[in-house]
Design an enzyme around this catalytic site. Sequence first.
Site, short mmCIF file in Angstrom:
data_model
loop_
_atom_site.label_atom_id
_atom_site.label_comp_id
_atom_site.label_asym_id
_atom_site.label_seq_id
_atom_site.Cartn_x
_atom_site.Cartn_y
_atom_site.Cartn_z
N GLU A 41 -21.59 -16.24 55.53
CA GLU A 41 -20.16 -15.48 56.12
C GLU A 41 -20.75 -14.19 56.03
OE1 GLU A 41 -16.43 -16.19 54.31
OE2 GLU A 41 -15.90 -14.15 54.54
N ARG A 45 -17.56 -5.80 56.55
CA ARG A 45 -17.32 -4.75 55.64
C ARG A 45 -18.39 -3.62 55.64
NH1 ARG A 45 -15.68 -8.17 50.33
NH2 ARG A 45 -14.88 -10.04 51.46
N LYS A 129 -8.73 -21.22 53.88
CA LYS A 129 -9.29 -20.63 52.83
C LYS A 129 -8.36 -20.42 51.82
CE LYS A 129 -11.56 -16.00 51.97
NZ LYS A 129 -12.58 -15.25 52.34
#
Length: 208
Positions: A41, A45, A129
Amino acid sequence: MTTMLQRMQSAKVLPVVLVETVDSAIKLAEALKRGGIKTVEITLRTACALDAMKAVKEAVPDVVVCAGTILKQSDLDDVAKIGVDFAVSPGMTVNLIKHAQEIGMPFLPGLSTPSEMMAGMELGLDCFKLFPATAVGGYNLLKALASPLAGINFCPTGGLNPDNYTDFLALPNVACIGGSWMASPELINAGEWDKIEEIARQTMSRID
Ligand code: 3PG
């Protein structure tokens, strides 16, 4: 078509990573792959995140690339253009779920309450999640959800570590787990590829 549950069961372990350069993203994906981790993943950011996702898809095609830290609809559009395999968010909004469905992007929203889960279920989702997992009750919360929300599968992320991830994976409603300890920003920025490979190998060796 591959379902989200199949993606999660195939991954088992989802390293959540921040990459500062495209080159480090490729080397990271290669190291994880050598250590037996098949999915990464890459979070939105850092400035190079989209370029890194694209480069990893091209350079290490057998690693599944998931786009993390999806916060808004345009993030979904951006990662869809690159052709990432699926997208993950720390949160869930009805708008984000509907937009992902409209553009055909497999989407794993983050949430932590039964009400949010039921809102996601109303839109046809059965995988979420759990975030931030240990802060919201983690293991005990997942155990408590198993009966009333039977058939719902989770990827707990946030606060997992080498001491607790196998406990989470042993729960029947946990299909995979996420975490940053396999490839911390410190290890990535120091180019510790052998170390990351070794952590990946150790992590996977403790999974059935
Ligand atoms: C994140 O979004 O950074 C992930 O949830 C990772 O959490 P962790 O650093 O506690 O594993």
